[in-house]
Design a protein around this motif. Structure first.
Motif, short mmCIF file in Angstrom:
data_model
loop_
_atom_site.label_atom_id
_atom_site.label_comp_id
_atom_site.label_asym_id
_atom_site.label_seq_id
_atom_site.Cartn_x
_atom_site.Cartn_y
_atom_site.Cartn_z
N GLU A 11 0.84 -1.20 0.00
CA GLU A 11 0.00 0.00 0.00
C GLU A 11 0.87 1.25 0.00
OE1 GLU A 11 -3.10 2.49 -0.29
OE2 GLU A 11 -3.14 0.33 -0.55
N THR A 12 1.95 1.24 0.74
CA THR A 12 2.88 2.38 0.76
C THR A 12 3.45 2.61 -0.63
OG1 THR A 12 3.43 1.97 3.07
CG2 THR A 12 5.00 3.26 1.80
N ALA A 13 3.91 1.55 -1.27
CA ALA A 13 4.46 1.66 -2.63
C ALA A 13 3.41 2.20 -3.59
CB ALA A 13 4.96 0.30 -3.09
N ARG A 14 2.17 1.74 -3.44
CA ARG A 14 1.08 2.19 -4.31
C ARG A 14 0.82 3.69 -4.11
NH1 ARG A 14 -2.22 -1.66 -3.30
NH2 ARG A 14 -1.86 -2.79 -5.20
N ARG A 15 0.85 4.15 -2.88
CA ARG A 15 0.60 5.57 -2.62
C ARG A 15 1.70 6.46 -3.19
NH1 ARG A 15 -1.65 5.63 3.61
NH2 ARG A 15 -3.58 4.54 3.15
#
Length: 186
Positions: A11-15
């Motif tokens: 999720e961090t990478a996606r954000r």
């Protein structure tokens, strides 16, 4: 706990990827950023030292940021990508950089209306086979297709094809496995 941690990293990478995508779109640099991130991902795949820098908590955040900016400069990556790498490193997210690059690539493909497909075969496909498969897939999915190929000798023959979440397995290995299962049941 490990699954939750991986999910959080994803999720961090996606954000981060989404933020970079919007910024690159506003600046008209989507193609450049996508190309630069692919170059960085290839460098990380080929360099154990770079992977160690990205993953290891032994390096200070500021040192990682400086090293990544120096790498970006040496590799002639865009200023936007250089700043992105430094920001992620400074924020303690250098281990998410390759994941963010992958998410950015997915966003860029969607933006261009391109579907991704992966074809796994026992032997390398010829250019003609690849072109025919791309044409068939483009017609089937109703949009342009970017085809990635992988050679997996264990398939024996045939093909495994993945488009999005759909898998078509027409490999000889799979057919043999189905026959084996059927014979055991008989």
């Amino acid at each position: 706990m490990a699954a939750s941690s991986a999910s959080h990293a994803n999720e961090t990478a996606r954000r981060y990827a989404s933020a970079l995508f919007e910024l690159a779109k506003d600046k008209g640099e989507l193609a450049t950023v996508d190309s630069d991130l692919k170059s960085l991902t290839a460098m990380a795949a080929d360099s154990e030292d770079l992977r160690r820098l990205l993953e290891s908590p032994a390096f200070a955040r500021e040192d990682k940021a400086k090293a990544l900016q120096a790498l970006a400069s040496a590799a002639k990556l865009s200023k936007l990508v250089s700043n992105f790498l430094a920001t992620m490193a400074t924020n303690g997210r250098s281990s998410d950089i390759t994941g963010a690059a992958s998410h950015f690539d997915q966003l860029y493909a969607k933006h261009r209306g391109v579907k991704r497909a992966v074809a796994r075969t026992a032997e390398e496909m010829t250019a003609e086979q690849r072109q025919k498969l791309e044409a068939i897939l483009a017609k089937a999915v109703g949009s342009d297709v970017e085809l990635e190929t992988e050679v997996v000798p264990a398939l024996i023959g045939g093909i495994q094809l993945r488009v999005g979440s759909t898998l078509v397995d027409a490999s000889v290995a799979s057919k043999l496995e189905r026959m084996n299962t059927a014979m055991k049941g008989a």
